[in-house]
Write an enzyme that holds these catalytic residues in place. Structure first.
Site, PDB file in Angstrom:
ATOM      1  CG  ASP A  79       0.079   0.260   3.098  1.00 45.77           C
ATOM      2  OD1 ASP A  79       1.066  -0.408   2.559  1.00 45.77           O
ATOM      3  OD2 ASP A  79      -0.855   0.643   3.313  1.00 45.77           O
ATOM      4  CB  SER A  80       4.585   1.320   0.373  1.00 47.58           C
ATOM      5  OG  SER A  80       5.004   0.655  -0.732  1.00 47.58           O
ATOM      6  CG  ASP A 118       0.424  -3.683   2.530  1.00 50.03           C
ATOM      7  OD1 ASP A 118       0.753  -4.568   3.360  1.00 50.03           O
ATOM      8  OD2 ASP A 118       1.329  -3.092   2.399  1.00 50.03           O
ATOM      9  CE  LYS A 148       3.023  -6.106   4.033  1.00 52.67           C
ATOM     10  NZ  LYS A 148       2.426  -4.873   5.164  1.00 52.67           N
ATOM     11  CD  GLU A 150      -0.101  -1.423   7.999  1.00 50.88           C
ATOM     12  OE1 GLU A 150      -0.324  -0.473   8.975  1.00 50.88           O
ATOM     13  OE2 GLU A 150       0.345  -1.382   7.215  1.00 50.88           O
ATOM     14  CD  GLU A 216       6.985   0.388   8.154  1.00 47.70           C
ATOM     15  OE1 GLU A 216       6.240  -1.167   7.817  1.00 47.70           O
ATOM     16  OE2 GLU A 216       7.066   1.418   8.129  1.00 47.70           O
TER      17      GLU A 216
HETATM   18  N1  LIG Z   1       9.259   4.832   0.325  1.00 44.08           N
HETATM   19  C1  LIG Z   1       9.162   4.641   1.573  1.00 44.08           C
HETATM   20  N2  LIG Z   1       9.614   3.829   1.997  1.00 44.08           N
HETATM   21  C2  LIG Z   1       8.789   3.125   3.860  1.00 44.08           C
HETATM   22  O1  LIG Z   1      10.213   2.398   4.224  1.00 44.08           O
HETATM   23  C3  LIG Z   1       7.819   2.741   3.502  1.00 44.08           C
HETATM   24  C4  LIG Z   1       7.216   4.128   2.799  1.00 44.08           C
HETATM   25  N3  LIG Z   1       7.737   4.592   1.464  1.00 44.08           N
HETATM   26  N4  LIG Z   1       5.535   4.027   3.189  1.00 44.08           N
HETATM   27  C5  LIG Z   1       4.738   3.732   3.483  1.00 44.08           C
HETATM   28  C6  LIG Z   1       6.053   3.016   5.135  1.00 44.08           C
HETATM   29  C7  LIG Z   1       6.018   4.348   4.860  1.00 44.08           C
HETATM   30  N5  LIG Z   1       7.693   3.744   6.436  1.00 44.08           N
HETATM   31  C8  LIG Z   1       7.775   4.755   7.258  1.00 44.08           C
HETATM   32  C9  LIG Z   1       8.234   6.031   6.183  1.00 44.08           C
HETATM   33  C10 LIG Z   1       9.497   6.794   7.206  1.00 44.08           C
HETATM   34  C11 LIG Z   1      10.009   6.593   8.149  1.00 44.08           C
HETATM   35  C12 LIG Z   1      11.277   7.329   8.893  1.00 44.08           C
HETATM   36  O2  LIG Z   1      11.429   8.861   8.478  1.00 44.08           O
HETATM   37  N6  LIG Z   1      12.065   6.764   9.573  1.00 44.08           N
HETATM   38  C13 LIG Z   1      12.698   8.025  10.542  1.00 44.08           C
HETATM   39  C14 LIG Z   1      12.208   8.504  11.353  1.00 44.08           C
HETATM   40  C15 LIG Z   1      12.350   6.959  13.543  1.00 44.08           C
HETATM   41  C16 LIG Z   1      12.086   7.611  14.268  1.00 44.08           C
HETATM   42  O3  LIG Z   1      11.498   8.488  14.956  1.00 44.08           O
HETATM   43  O4  LIG Z   1      12.411   6.878  15.466  1.00 44.08           O
HETATM   44  C17 LIG Z   1      13.850   7.488  10.557  1.00 44.08           C
HETATM   45  O5  LIG Z   1      15.403   7.447  10.532  1.00 44.08           O
HETATM   46  O6  LIG Z   1      13.668   6.062  10.306  1.00 44.08           O
HETATM   47  C18 LIG Z   1       9.809   5.245   8.853  1.00 44.08           C
HETATM   48  C19 LIG Z   1       8.969   4.791   7.861  1.00 44.08           C
HETATM   49  C20 LIG Z   1       7.875   2.990   5.953  1.00 44.08           C
HETATM   50  N7  LIG Z   1       7.015   2.985   4.607  1.00 44.08           N
HETATM   51  C1  LIG Z   2       7.186  -1.460   3.510  1.00 49.16           C
HETATM   52  C2  LIG Z   2       6.299  -2.469   3.262  1.00 49.16           C
HETATM   53  C3  LIG Z   2       6.200  -4.324   4.619  1.00 49.16           C
HETATM   54  C4  LIG Z   2       4.757  -2.253   3.393  1.00 49.16           C
HETATM   55  O1  LIG Z   2       3.993  -2.867   4.272  1.00 49.16           O
HETATM   56  C5  LIG Z   2       4.486  -1.815   2.456  1.00 49.16           C
HETATM   57  O2  LIG Z   2       5.710  -1.285   1.198  1.00 49.16           O
HETATM   58  O3  LIG Z   2       3.392  -0.401   2.080  1.00 49.16           O
HETATM   59 MG   LIG Z   3       2.247  -1.693   3.151  1.00 50.78          MG
END
Ligand SMILES: Nc1nc(=O)c2c([nH]1)NC[C@@H]1CN(c3ccc(C(=O)N[C@@H](CCC(=O)O)C(=O)O)cc3)CN21
Ligand SMILES: CC(C)C(=O)C(=O)O
Ligand SMILES: [Mg+2]
Length: 299
Positions: A79-80, A118, A148, A150, A216
């Site tokens: 769903d990303s 998803d 899948k 959540e 995750e």
């Molecule tokens: N391009 C993309 N990659 C992804 O992994 C992803 C998506 N989109 N869209 C749906 C979700 C959203 N996800 C994400 C998006 C951003 C962060 C992020 O910015 N994390 C920071 C902050 C962590 C914290 O606050 O501790 C990091 O530094 O990892 C994490 C998961 C994982 N998924």
């Molecule tokens: C990051 C993975 C596990 C996901 O759920 C997605 O891409 O939507």
């Molecule tokens: Mg997803």
């Protein structure tokens, strides 16, 4: 190299596809053994053998074909796509009708990989009946091999009903992006005491019949404990090296997405740089009268 299965063993199974073990030493030279379709039981076999496996997202025909041929056993139509295909700022707005054509494209192009669809926000949370109906649509219209969703213990009844309908289910716990407003943003989950809840959720999904669970953004130690206690494989994203499998969004992994990436991303290519260069060269060729040349022109 790992020990390979004896062909014609008690289960009558051929050796699982892919796997780190190549043909056993002493095999006659010749073409590589035929690759077989990946099935959910292969993923569990790899866990039992301690062979980690990769999973990538795919949203279209070309990436599905390339990743399939590269030996990625599981493709997730995430769903990303909300962020990485449609350009929404979160994954919440994407709909079943938007995702179904992407799932169909990936399933049509993948000849060996297991394709997981998803379920998007709002398409399974309303009721168990809704969850089963949506899963059936992704199998029937999207031609997915599994779905899948959540959520942990609270979604175990949904998982059980979908599995009873004949659809394999992958769970997803820890940071669940569809609940970002409840979780208070993109934050690491299951720190400290909350690790207990992560394990309870994982066990509930396993008991409900899930074939695998994504974790995750959870601490590596919490993910390690869950992975050890589950018989089904865990798939990590920002969950450390001890998961049975690892998943990344392909645009992150290949460097198509520019700008800051989450800490858990490793970049293996600069697709954005390469595409930009190609577009700029094309533009310069057109402006300079270099393209099209004689060989691109019909007599
Ligand atoms: N391009 C993309 N990659 C992804 O992994 C992803 C998506 N989109 N869209 C749906 C979700 C959203 N996800 C994400 C998006 C951003 C962060 C992020 O910015 N994390 C920071 C902050 C962590 C914290 O606050 O501790 C990091 O530094 O990892 C994490 C998961 C994982 N998924
Ligand atoms: C990051 C993975 C596990 C996901 O759920 C997605 O891409 O939507
Ligand atoms: Mg997803």
């Amino acid at each position: 190299m790992s020990v390979s299965e004896t062909p014609g063993d008690s289960t009558g199974e051929q050796p699982a596809p892919y796997g780190s073990g190549a043909a056993p030493a002493g095999d006659p030279p010749g073409p590589a053994p035929e690759r077989r379709k990946v099935r959910v039981h292969h993923l569990r076999q790899w866990k039992e053998r301690g062979e980690p496996w990769p999973m990538l997202t795919a949203y279209d025909m070309y990436t599905a074909k390339l990743f399939d041929e590269a030996g990625i056993p599981v493709l997730l139509v995430g769903d990303s796509a909300a962020n990485n295909v449609f350009g929404y700022d979160t994954s919440l707005p994407v709909t079943v009708d938007e995702l179904l054509p992407l799932v169909r494209a990936v399933s049509s192009a993948a000849t060996h990989s297991l394709v997981v669809a998803d379920l998007p926000f709002g398409s399974y949370q309303v009721s168990i009946e809704q969850a089963v109906a949506t899963a059936v649509r992704f199998m029937k219209e999207g031609r997915a091999h599994a779905v899948k969703l959540e959520g942990g213990s609270r979604f175990a009844p949904h998982v059980e009903a979908i599995v009873a309908a004949g659809v394999p289910v992958m769970g997803h716990i820890g940071f669940t992006p569809q609940s970002e407003h409840t979780l208070g943003g993109y934050r690491v989950q299951a720190r400290g005491e909350a690790g207990v809840e992560l394990l309870e959720d994982a066990l509930a999904l396993q008991d409900a019949g899930a074939f695998s669970v994504v974790m995750e953004m959870v601490p590596g130690e919490a993910a390690r404990q869950v992975t050890r206690k589950l018989a089904i494989p865990t798939v990590g994203i920002g969950a450390g090296a001890e998961c049975d499998a690892q998943v990344l969004v392909w645009q992150d992994m290949a460097g198509l997405r520019t700008g800051g990436a989450p800490r858990f991303v490793k970049r293996y290519a600069d697709v954005a740089g390469e595409l930009t260069r190609a577009a700029q060269e094309f533009a310069a060729d057109v402006r300079g009268g270099e393209f099209p040349a004689a060989q691109h022109t019909f007599d």
